[in-house]
Design an enzyme around this catalytic site. Structure first.
Site, short mmCIF file in Angstrom:
data_model
loop_
_atom_site.label_atom_id
_atom_site.label_comp_id
_atom_site.label_asym_id
_atom_site.label_seq_id
_atom_site.Cartn_x
_atom_site.Cartn_y
_atom_site.Cartn_z
N CYS A 1 0.84 -1.21 0.00
CA CYS A 1 0.00 0.00 0.00
C CYS A 1 0.88 1.26 0.00
CB CYS A 1 -0.92 -0.04 1.22
SG CYS A 1 -1.83 1.48 1.52
N CYS B 1 -0.10 3.98 2.44
CA CYS B 1 0.31 3.62 3.80
C CYS B 1 1.72 4.12 4.08
CB CYS B 1 0.26 2.11 3.99
SG CYS B 1 -1.38 1.38 3.83
#
Length: 286
Positions: A37, A40
């Protein structure tokens, strides 16, 4: 990311200790993330900087959602990153995606311990013991010392209701920020205030009950129903509000309908009486 005592990798085995128990002492930010991700990875240093700046007043718990799928499923994580704020053993706030540092700080500050918390706790103990006057004085003193603590306004309104000063409670609640009016506890208190402002009391209640029974006096019906709601006699109040809605739709800008909705708020959507009377209410509307 450098090692920090304020940033902890969390798994199923230490989640209770770090997050649930830890949040009883201070807010815990739980960051659900994954290696793949990219957002993230953008968010991680922002969160790390914030918790370092707070220097132990907040803990960051990092959950690798790929490795801890049961935890991610338990909290209904559907997209990454998702960051949840835990306080007193339960989630109290959250956001998804990358957010500006300022927005995250504002969110966190709502849940940080405050100097007025001890005054508030002592006042609420008085309120639970039935000393509403003492509770109100303590809460007002706490608010004077910490006027940005919006939770104190909610408690002040609750104490005012207990003292029969419903109009003042209503004015106090009107000063809350708009987002707090969506809070379940605030909605319930607003419903209680609605009934407290019109409820019959004492000898007046006895005099109005006969008039309410006839069904021809909408004011009596409304005020008696409100008194019964405050006494938690919903079995009497809900039929009376339904009858008020059926016979006197123009009274009080449809006070029967609004009263039923407020009563549903107090009881909660899953209560059997709510399910029963919601069906009856809808049948009158359509």
């Amino acid at each position: 990311m450098p090692d920090s005592p304020f940033i902890i990798d969390v798994t199923q085995s230490n989640f209770t200790e770090v997050v649930l128990e830890g949040s009883r002492e201070r807010p815990v930010l739980v960051d659900f993330w994954a290696d793949w991700c990219q957002p993230c990875r953008i968010l991680m240093p922002v969160l790390a900087k914030i918790v370092e700046d707070f220097a132990g007043r907040v803990i960051l718990a990092k959950v690798n959602s790929d490795q801890q799928q049961a935890l991610a499923a338990q909290f209904g994580i559907r997209s990454l990153p998702t960051v949840m704020v835990f306080r007193h053993g339960k989630p109290v706030d959250q956001f998804m995606g990358v957010q500006p540092e300022s927005a995250i700080r504002t969110l966190l500050e709502r849940h940080l311990p405050r100097e007025s918390d001890n005054l508030r706790s002592a006042a609420l103990e008085k309120l639970r013991a039935g000393d509403a006057e003492g509770a109100l004085a303590g809460l007002q003193a706490a608010f004077e010392s910490d006027p940005d603590n919006q939770a104190l306004k909610i408690d002040i309104a609750r104490a005012l209701v207990a003292l029969g000063r419903a109009d003042e409670a209503d004015e106090t609640l009107k000063t809350l920020p708009m987002d707090l009016h969506q809070d379940e506890a605030v909605r319930r208190l607003e419903a209680q205030v609605r009934f407290a402002r019109v409820a019959a009391r004492g000898d007046e209640l006895g005099q109005l009950e006969a008039a309410a029974e006839s069904g021809d006096n909408p004011e009596a019906m409304h005020r008696v129903a409100a008194a019964k709601i405050l006494a938690e006699d919903y079995e009497t109040a809900l039929p009376l509000l339904l009858r008020l809605m059926q016979k006197h739709r123009k009274y009080g800008d449809d006070a029967g309908h609004k009263g039923l909705l407020a009563a549903f708020e107090l009881l909660g959507a899953q209560h059997p009486l709510v399910k029963e009377y919601r069906r009856k209410m809808v049948s009158l509307l359509y």
